[in-house]
Design a protein around this motif. Structure first.
Motif, PDB file in Angstrom:
ATOM      1  N   ASP A   1       3.507  13.160   5.834  1.00  0.00           N
ATOM      2  CA  ASP A   1       4.348  11.971   5.813  1.00  0.00           C
ATOM      3  C   ASP A   1       3.452  10.735   5.891  1.00  0.00           C
ATOM      4  O   ASP A   1       2.634  10.594   6.799  1.00  0.00           O
ATOM      5  CB  ASP A   1       5.318  12.002   6.991  1.00  0.00           C
ATOM      6  CG  ASP A   1       6.280  10.830   6.979  1.00  0.00           C
ATOM      7  OD1 ASP A   1       5.866   9.732   7.395  1.00  0.00           O
ATOM      8  OD2 ASP A   1       7.430  11.021   6.563  1.00  0.00           O
ATOM      9  N   PHE A   2       3.595   9.825   4.930  1.00  0.00           N
ATOM     10  CA  PHE A   2       2.715   8.657   4.856  1.00  0.00           C
ATOM     11  C   PHE A   2       2.798   7.815   6.122  1.00  0.00           C
ATOM     12  O   PHE A   2       1.771   7.378   6.657  1.00  0.00           O
ATOM     13  CB  PHE A   2       3.069   7.797   3.638  1.00  0.00           C
ATOM     14  CG  PHE A   2       2.269   6.522   3.560  1.00  0.00           C
ATOM     15  CD1 PHE A   2       1.012   6.512   2.992  1.00  0.00           C
ATOM     16  CD2 PHE A   2       2.769   5.334   4.083  1.00  0.00           C
ATOM     17  CE1 PHE A   2       0.264   5.346   2.944  1.00  0.00           C
ATOM     18  CE2 PHE A   2       2.031   4.166   4.043  1.00  0.00           C
ATOM     19  CZ  PHE A   2       0.770   4.176   3.469  1.00  0.00           C
ATOM     20  N   ASN A   3       4.018   7.567   6.607  1.00  0.00           N
ATOM     21  CA  ASN A   3       4.168   6.722   7.791  1.00  0.00           C
ATOM     22  C   ASN A   3       3.495   7.319   9.010  1.00  0.00           C
ATOM     23  O   ASN A   3       2.961   6.603   9.861  1.00  0.00           O
ATOM     24  CB  ASN A   3       5.647   6.484   8.073  1.00  0.00           C
ATOM     25  CG  ASN A   3       6.288   5.565   7.051  1.00  0.00           C
ATOM     26  OD1 ASN A   3       5.600   4.754   6.436  1.00  0.00           O
ATOM     27  ND2 ASN A   3       7.586   5.705   6.859  1.00  0.00           N
TER      28      ASN A   3
ATOM     29  N   VAL B   1      -0.970   7.217  12.962  1.00  0.00           N
ATOM     30  CA  VAL B   1      -2.113   7.842  13.631  1.00  0.00           C
ATOM     31  C   VAL B   1      -3.357   6.975  13.466  1.00  0.00           C
ATOM     32  O   VAL B   1      -4.128   6.777  14.420  1.00  0.00           O
ATOM     33  CB  VAL B   1      -2.346   9.260  13.086  1.00  0.00           C
ATOM     34  CG1 VAL B   1      -3.681   9.817  13.580  1.00  0.00           C
ATOM     35  CG2 VAL B   1      -1.212  10.184  13.509  1.00  0.00           C
ATOM     36  N   ASN B   2      -3.548   6.400  12.278  1.00  0.00           N
ATOM     37  CA  ASN B   2      -4.712   5.545  12.060  1.00  0.00           C
ATOM     38  C   ASN B   2      -4.579   4.218  12.803  1.00  0.00           C
ATOM     39  O   ASN B   2      -5.586   3.637  13.226  1.00  0.00           O
ATOM     40  CB  ASN B   2      -4.916   5.297  10.567  1.00  0.00           C
ATOM     41  CG  ASN B   2      -5.649   6.444   9.899  1.00  0.00           C
ATOM     42  OD1 ASN B   2      -6.386   7.174  10.548  1.00  0.00           O
ATOM     43  ND2 ASN B   2      -5.435   6.616   8.617  1.00  0.00           N
ATOM     44  N   VAL B   3      -3.362   3.725  12.951  1.00  0.00           N
ATOM     45  CA  VAL B   3      -3.157   2.509  13.752  1.00  0.00           C
ATOM     46  C   VAL B   3      -3.629   2.744  15.184  1.00  0.00           C
ATOM     47  O   VAL B   3      -4.326   1.907  15.773  1.00  0.00           O
ATOM     48  CB  VAL B   3      -1.673   2.090  13.729  1.00  0.00           C
ATOM     49  CG1 VAL B   3      -1.406   1.017  14.790  1.00  0.00           C
ATOM     50  CG2 VAL B   3      -1.282   1.566  12.357  1.00  0.00           C
ATOM     51  N   LEU B   4      -3.264   3.883  15.741  1.00  0.00           N
ATOM     52  CA  LEU B   4      -3.705   4.199  17.104  1.00  0.00           C
ATOM     53  C   LEU B   4      -5.201   4.481  17.141  1.00  0.00           C
ATOM     54  O   LEU B   4      -5.888   4.109  18.094  1.00  0.00           O
ATOM     55  CB  LEU B   4      -2.933   5.409  17.627  1.00  0.00           C
ATOM     56  CG  LEU B   4      -1.420   5.203  17.804  1.00  0.00           C
ATOM     57  CD1 LEU B   4      -0.751   6.516  18.178  1.00  0.00           C
ATOM     58  CD2 LEU B   4      -1.141   4.147  18.857  1.00  0.00           C
TER      59      LEU B   4
ATOM     60  N   ARG C   1      -8.459   2.892   5.286  1.00  0.00           N
ATOM     61  CA  ARG C   1      -8.698   4.271   5.731  1.00  0.00           C
ATOM     62  C   ARG C   1      -7.509   5.166   5.366  1.00  0.00           C
ATOM     63  O   ARG C   1      -7.690   6.304   4.914  1.00  0.00           O
ATOM     64  CB  ARG C   1      -8.925   4.270   7.235  1.00  0.00           C
ATOM     65  CG  ARG C   1      -9.172   5.629   7.882  1.00  0.00           C
ATOM     66  CD  ARG C   1     -10.584   6.132   7.612  1.00  0.00           C
ATOM     67  NE  ARG C   1     -10.847   7.363   8.330  1.00  0.00           N
ATOM     68  CZ  ARG C   1     -11.610   7.448   9.416  1.00  0.00           C
ATOM     69  NH1 ARG C   1     -12.174   6.364   9.919  1.00  0.00           N
ATOM     70  NH2 ARG C   1     -11.824   8.612  10.007  1.00  0.00           N
ATOM     71  N   THR C   2      -6.304   4.646   5.550  1.00  0.00           N
ATOM     72  CA  THR C   2      -5.111   5.417   5.220  1.00  0.00           C
ATOM     73  C   THR C   2      -5.018   5.665   3.719  1.00  0.00           C
ATOM     74  O   THR C   2      -4.678   6.769   3.279  1.00  0.00           O
ATOM     75  CB  THR C   2      -3.853   4.695   5.717  1.00  0.00           C
ATOM     76  OG1 THR C   2      -3.964   4.463   7.125  1.00  0.00           O
ATOM     77  CG2 THR C   2      -2.604   5.509   5.446  1.00  0.00           C
TER      78      THR C   2
ATOM     79  N   VAL D   1       0.836  -1.199   0.000  1.00  0.00           N
ATOM     80  CA  VAL D   1       0.000   0.000   0.000  1.00  0.00           C
ATOM     81  C   VAL D   1       0.874   1.252   0.000  1.00  0.00           C
ATOM     82  O   VAL D   1       0.606   2.220  -0.724  1.00  0.00           O
ATOM     83  CB  VAL D   1      -0.946  -0.002   1.213  1.00  0.00           C
ATOM     84  CG1 VAL D   1      -1.733   1.301   1.287  1.00  0.00           C
ATOM     85  CG2 VAL D   1      -1.907  -1.192   1.139  1.00  0.00           C
ATOM     86  N   ARG D   2       1.922   1.228   0.794  1.00  0.00           N
ATOM     87  CA  ARG D   2       2.824   2.380   0.872  1.00  0.00           C
ATOM     88  C   ARG D   2       3.490   2.652  -0.468  1.00  0.00           C
ATOM     89  O   ARG D   2       3.586   3.809  -0.905  1.00  0.00           O
ATOM     90  CB  ARG D   2       3.874   2.105   1.948  1.00  0.00           C
ATOM     91  CG  ARG D   2       4.879   3.217   2.177  1.00  0.00           C
ATOM     92  CD  ARG D   2       5.769   2.830   3.357  1.00  0.00           C
ATOM     93  NE  ARG D   2       6.804   3.817   3.577  1.00  0.00           N
ATOM     94  CZ  ARG D   2       8.000   3.775   2.978  1.00  0.00           C
ATOM     95  NH1 ARG D   2       8.274   2.812   2.130  1.00  0.00           N
ATOM     96  NH2 ARG D   2       8.894   4.707   3.222  1.00  0.00           N
ATOM     97  N   GLY D   3       3.937   1.586  -1.133  1.00  0.00           N
ATOM     98  CA  GLY D   3       4.559   1.749  -2.443  1.00  0.00           C
ATOM     99  C   GLY D   3       3.607   2.340  -3.452  1.00  0.00           C
ATOM    100  O   GLY D   3       3.991   3.182  -4.282  1.00  0.00           O
TER     101      GLY D   3
END
Length: 774
Positions: free
Chosen positions: A369-371, A376-379, A356-357, A296-298
């Motif tokens: 910044d993507f990470n 933030v969404n993980v939390l 969601r991200t 997804v990040r790529g």
């Protein structure tokens, strides 16, 4: 009898060889059990063969999976159509057990672990592969939302009969759901209720038996899937009634059931006693999570899909690498991927966060910044209480405390203890791993370690840009949007690049720098990436900003106008070569003096400060002399003076002459040096020009501290105006009400002090004494 039997013996025809030979082989095979084993093997191969339909594609190599399938998986809340976590293997095993005649199967896993998806895949496999003519009927039933267990059973049976009615005549058993509902509806002795039903209707157990026989006649099998039984918690719902129903189903050879439930449901459901086979689903593995995040990040960081300027690699570029995680095992309890896997331990939660991200990135690509957005969404979804804690305490966790602040170390310790107490209350009785949540928080706000773990830690380094330690990016992350009055990073980056290509004073970069403070703030963030220490480009941009301010505002132009301070501050920190800078500064003062005396002074004041080292200290007298000569060449009469003054800057002449502020040894800052300006000021006062009168009034005010009484600067009064002093004071007195309101009180007091001084001078002159010059 046999046409092929003649004098030469038996000569069989082809069909006879097949009939007799095949029959003999069949007899031997039946006797030895060979065909039954072959049948089972064939059926296993058919059930376990790879699924090639869109419904349930197994993708072992996530990196090569079509993105359309990954995106469909991210965006859907329905049971997964695509398997990225290896659950198809479980579906194959369950399907095989059903095909082998297993009557009862349990699937146990946390909520969201993919049980429903596995059930759907099992259904698809069984209905597609009718081995040996056997047909499978699969009825999926959720117990969620039923008020009573009896109503759940009734619905379950009704849907089961509806499922098989297309293939079997169920006229004789259509009353089965109602009868069975009555038998279980009120608890007590079910045998007694059964006997009551026999008076007018057949025994429900007999009807089950009859249905089982009908299924057997067509080689069919009914598979009842029961979901969410452990989540049914209404007062009238008795789980044991449903379990009793399932136990009775095991008595019939044509029935099987699959019971799914959560890990904690074993306290209410004895899977080991009820089920012949149990599948326990594993939680998300770190390798699976890392692979999906990287995919997804790529996709998000690829400019071919989301067109945005990449500013090098984002923060933590390798933190999702398994190698990185292994290297950090000896230093941290959890690597970042391991911590996230603990918080997002089911496919549903992982899919929800990544989806969601990804959806937020469609709006925010290149703007955060993507990470950090992902963390933030993980939390937000994996540890919701910690996300709320972060919202409450972000202003502290974003950075280390300022030890130089007036509050002192004792106050900082009190604040830290309050934050720790808040965190301990937050994590009390939560069902997520607090250590893992803390690791995720530290990955985006390193100062968290100081506030919550180790107050000796000084880890506050932020690598990269667009991080949530800055408020604008924090707001973007939690709202997943850009505020209407915010400035997009990509807009500023595009403008910078276009300006570097053209270096035009008409470029959008120059215009926007002089129009918007927010835009200038964003420019400051990214300027170092594109300008670095390129002296020529930096000073050219400063020059163009100053020129635009002058052209837009004329004599009212000052350093207070938008764009001046931002570009000046950047130039001070990046531009070397003080000797060449002195030449540049003289040129800017010269240009400004033709338009605004206040801007000419401000350029000298800011760029010429000895504290900033933009120019050498030894060059400052020369620059100051050039400034005086430039102004003298520009101000030839009252008209030229009036054209370069603004009523909004009534301190211009005072600043120009006395150069107040950062210099202890003022250079050419005395009345005698600037006395040549007096005739133009007098003429402007006589013309009653408001700007000149206001500047004259402030100029006459004595330089003093705030604790001194207001007094007149007698040196200016005597040397600039001499015998015309009374006239100047009278004009000032008469025009005070027309001057800027902020200056009126000071000028009234100055006028009063000047009159007192002039009266005292007259008395002294008449008495033949020395004139007292204050």
């Amino acid at each position: 009898m046999f046409e092929s039997l003649d004098s030469d013996g038996f000569r069989a025809k082809g069909w006879e060889w097949i009939l007799y030979g095949g029959g003999a082989l069949g007899l031997v095979g039946w006797y030895t059990g060979f065909f039954s084993e072959f049948y089972r093997s064939f059926r296993k191969i058919a059930i376990d063969e790879p699924v090639d339909e869109t419904n349930g594609v197994t993708l072992q190599n996530l990196e090569n999976a079509p993105w359309e399938e990954v995106e469909a998986w991210l965006e859907s809340d329905e049971p997964a159509q695509y398997d990225f976590l290896g659950h198809q293997a479980i579906a194959q095993r369950v399907s095989f057990h059903v095909s082998e005649g297993t009557r009862s199967i349990g699937i146990v896993a946390p909520y969201g672990a993919g049980k429903t998806s596995i059930v759907e895949w099992v259904k698809g496999r069984l209905k597609r592969h009718q081995v040996g003519g056997r047909k499978y009927f699969v009825c999926i039933h959720s117990c969620w939302g039923f008020e009573t267990s009896a109503s759940a059973i009734h619905s379950m049976l009704a849907s089961a009969i509806s499922e098989v009615s297309a293939e079997i005549d169920t006229f004789q058993i259509d009353s089965l759901p109602e009868n069975y509902q009555q038998m279980f509806s009120a608890g007590g002795d079910w045998a007694e209720k059964l006997s009551n039903l026999v008076l007018d209707k057949s025994n429900p157990m007999d009807q089950f038996s009859h249905l089982s026989k009908l299924l057997g006649e067509i080689g069919g099998r009914l598979v009842v899937v029961v979901e969410d039984l452990d989540r049914a918690d209404t007062q009238g719902f008795e789980i044991q009634e449903v379990l009793a129903f399932l136990e009775r189903l095991k008595a019939y050879s044509s029935f099987s059931f699959i019971l799914t439930g959560g890990l904690n449901s074993s306290q209410r459901i004895d899977y080991a006693k009820l089920c012949d086979h149990i599948e326990y689903l594993r939680t998300i593995r770190t390798t699976q999570l890392s692979g999906l995040v990287e995919r997804v990040r790529g996709r998000c960081l690829g400019s071919e899909v989301f067109r945005h300027a990449r500013l090098g690699e984002p923060a933590g570029n390798h933190q999702w690498s398994l190698t990185s995680g292994l290297m950090m095992r000896n230093y941290e309890e959890y690597s970042l991927p391991a911590a996230v896997a603990l918080l997002l331990n089911t496919p549903r939660s992982l899919r929800h966060v990544l989806g969601r991200t990804y959806k937020a990135w469609c709006v925010l690509h290149g703007e955060i910044d993507f990470n950090h957005l992902l963390a933030v969404n993980v939390l937000r979804f994996g540890a919701p209480e910690s996300f709320q804690f972060l919202i409450r305490r972000w202003d502290r966790l974003r950075s280390l405390p300022n030890r130089n602040a007036g509050s002192g170390p004792g106050r900082i310790d009190d604040i830290r203890n309050a934050i720790i107490e808040d965190w301990n209350c937050t994590i009390r009785n939560v069902d997520w791993n607090s250590t893992a949540a803390l690791q995720v928080m530290e990955s985006v706000l390193p100062a968290t370690k100081y506030w919550l773990v180790d107050n000796a830690s000084q880890e506050d380094s932020q690598i990269g840009r667009q991080q949530v330690c800055e408020e604008r990016y924090w707001i973007r992350a939690i709202n997943e949007a850009i505020e209407s009055d915010d400035v997009r990073d990509q807009e500023v980056i595009r403008d910078i690049r276009l300006w570097i290509e053209s270096r035009s004073s008409e470029a959008d970069l120059v215009r926007k720098l002089t129009e918007s403070s927010k835009y200038s703030d964003v420019w400051t963030t990214f300027a170092a990436t594109f300008f670095r220490r390129d002296r020529d480009n930096i000073l050219l941009l400063c020059e163009q900003v100053i020129r635009r301010i002058l052209s837009q505002n004329g004599p009212a132009a000052t350093a207070d106008f938008q764009g001046f301070i931002h570009t000046w501050r950047y130039a001070l920190n990046r531009v070397d070569n003080p000797e060449a800078n002195a030449r540049w500064l003289r040129m800017r003062i010269e240009e400004a003096a033709r338009v605004s005396l206040k801007m000419a002074h401000d350029i000298w004041y800011y760029y010429g400060s000895p504290d900033e080292r933009f120019v050498r200290v030894d060059d400052m007298p020369t620059i100051r002399s050039h400034m005086l000569e430039t102004v003298r060449a520009s101000i030839l009469d009252a008209d030229s003076l009036i054209a370069r003054l603004s009523v909004n800057s009534s301190v211009t002449l005072f600043h120009l002459i006395f150069d107040p502020g950062h210099r202890e040894d003022a250079i050419l800052a005395d009345a005698q040096t600037w006395r040549w300006l007096a005739p133009m000021i007098l003429d402007g006062v006589r013309r009653r020009d408001v700007a000149v009168v206001a500047n004259c009034g402030i100029l006459l005010g004595r330089r003093r501290s705030v604790f001194d009484e207001v007094a007149v600067n007698s040196e200016i009064l005597e040397q600039f105006f001499g015998d015309n002093a009374f006239e100047v004071i009278d004009i000032l007195d008469s025009m005070t009400d027309q001057l800027p309101q902020s200056d009126q009180l000071l000028i009234r007091e100055t006028v009063h002090a000047a009159r007192e001084y002039l009266r005292h001078r007259i008395v002294t002159d008449e008495q033949g004494g020395d004139v007292i010059v204050d």
